[in-house]
Design an enzyme around this catalytic site. Structure first.
Site, PDB file in Angstrom:
ATOM      1  N   CYS A 103     -16.495  78.778  52.748  1.00 58.01           N
ATOM      2  CA  CYS A 103     -15.117  78.775  53.245  1.00 58.01           C
ATOM      3  C   CYS A 103     -14.245  79.857  52.585  1.00 58.01           C
ATOM      4  CB  CYS A 103     -14.553  77.366  53.066  1.00 58.01           C
ATOM      5  SG  CYS A 103     -13.245  76.986  54.237  1.00 58.01           S
ATOM      6  N   HIS A 119     -18.330  72.183  54.222  1.00 61.48           N
ATOM      7  CA  HIS A 119     -18.100  71.499  52.954  1.00 61.48           C
ATOM      8  C   HIS A 119     -18.991  70.268  52.976  1.00 61.48           C
ATOM      9  CE1 HIS A 119     -14.743  73.976  51.698  1.00 61.48           C
ATOM     10  NE2 HIS A 119     -14.287  73.928  52.927  1.00 61.48           N
TER      11      HIS A 119
HETATM   12  N1  GLN Z   1      -7.711  78.477  52.917  1.00 57.18           N
HETATM   13  C1  GLN Z   1      -8.781  78.794  53.790  1.00 57.18           C
HETATM   14  C2  GLN Z   1      -8.572  78.296  55.212  1.00 57.18           C
HETATM   15  O1  GLN Z   1      -7.798  77.395  55.426  1.00 57.18           O
HETATM   16  C3  GLN Z   1     -10.090  78.260  53.235  1.00 57.18           C
HETATM   17  C4  GLN Z   1     -10.124  76.757  53.270  1.00 57.18           C
HETATM   18  C5  GLN Z   1     -11.301  76.180  52.567  1.00 57.18           C
HETATM   19  O2  GLN Z   1     -11.921  76.811  51.719  1.00 57.18           O
HETATM   20  N2  GLN Z   1     -11.590  74.964  52.901  1.00 57.18           N
HETATM   21  O3  GLN Z   1      -9.181  78.803  56.132  1.00 57.18           O
END
Ligand code: GLN
Length: 235
Positions: A96, A195
């Site tokens: 991510c 995740h």
């Molecule tokens: N801040 C980034 C997004 O919203 C990554 C989010 C994350 O790592 N879950 O796309």
């Protein structure tokens, strides 16, 4: 005492650690143990040098826009080290926010353009008042494996030349909700929006990363026994 020893760099592990991404380290250790290997973990964060020679495997996790912005200021200091690590075909798992920061830039939810490392050729745009949240299933078209996870991101990532998707979206949103790709593979860098954490549910990826690290570090050893390890739990 294990026969093999791997050193893992947890890049910005104190800042990028949302949604249990640290569980990927637990999963790696779990499978490494079955391969007669142990893993020493070091967090490499802001102001600290990343020496690619000292590490066999790396994790770059996800995070909020604010942390990504803070980290972006430090990325130029680590650019050469991370590039060398990747060019040496060492395995890196990027999730991510970490995935986004390996690319050219990420436009955050407030429209701010956060520069990335530009080592991988993708870029990430922002969605207006929306996030991609939910369960996701993809299929790796090279291996035929299906991967299961949970995505939660604002960013919409578009892959560049030389990158392959980690998989084709079967259900869920993936990189951008448009082209049915999810994640990226570039050399031995595995990127994903999963995740959950990704390696607990997708042991094949953990196994691949570990086998790659072992072959790199111990080129004269025979790892056929490790390669035959059955990793995937059934759901
Ligand atoms: N801040 C980034 C997004 O919203 C990554 C989010 C994350 O790592 N879950 O796309």
């Amino acid at each position: 005492m294990a026969k093999y020893h791997l050193n893992l760099a947890h890049l910005y592990g104190n800042l990028l650690n949302t949604y249990s991404d640290v569980g990927n380290i637990i999963a790696l250790r779990y499978y490494a143990k079955q391969m007669d290997a142990d893993i020493k973990v070091k967090v490499i964060s802001i102001g600290q040098e990343f020496d690619p020679k000292k590490f066999d495997i790396a994790l770059f996790g996800g995070g909020q826009d604010y942390e990504q912005f803070v980290i972006s200021k430090d990325l130029p200091n680590k650019h050469a080290g991370i590039k060398k690590f990747i060019d040496d075909q060492k395995p890196l798992l990027a999730i991510c926010g970490g995935y986004q920061l390996l690319g050219k830039y990420y436009v955050g939810a407030n429209g701010e353009k956060i520069p990335g490392l530009s080592i991988l050729p993708h870029y990430t745009l922002s969605q207006d008042h929306n996030r991609f949240i939910g369960d996701i299933t993809i299929k790796n078209e090279q291996t035929g494996d299906e991967y299961h996870g949970f995505e939660n991101h604002n960013g919409m990532t578009f892959l560049g030349e030389g990158e392959q998707p980690l998989g084709k979206v079967i259900s869920g949103h993936g990189n951008n909700g448009q082209d049915h790709t999810e994640g990226a593979i570039y050399k031995e860098v595995y990127c994903s929006y999963f995740h959950g954490p990704i390696l607990t549910r997708n042991g094949e990826i953990a196994k691949h990363l570990l086998i790659t690290a072992l072959h790199n570090k111990y080129p004269d050893e025979d790892f056929s026994q490790q390669e035959s390890l059955v990793v995937n739990p059934t759901f």
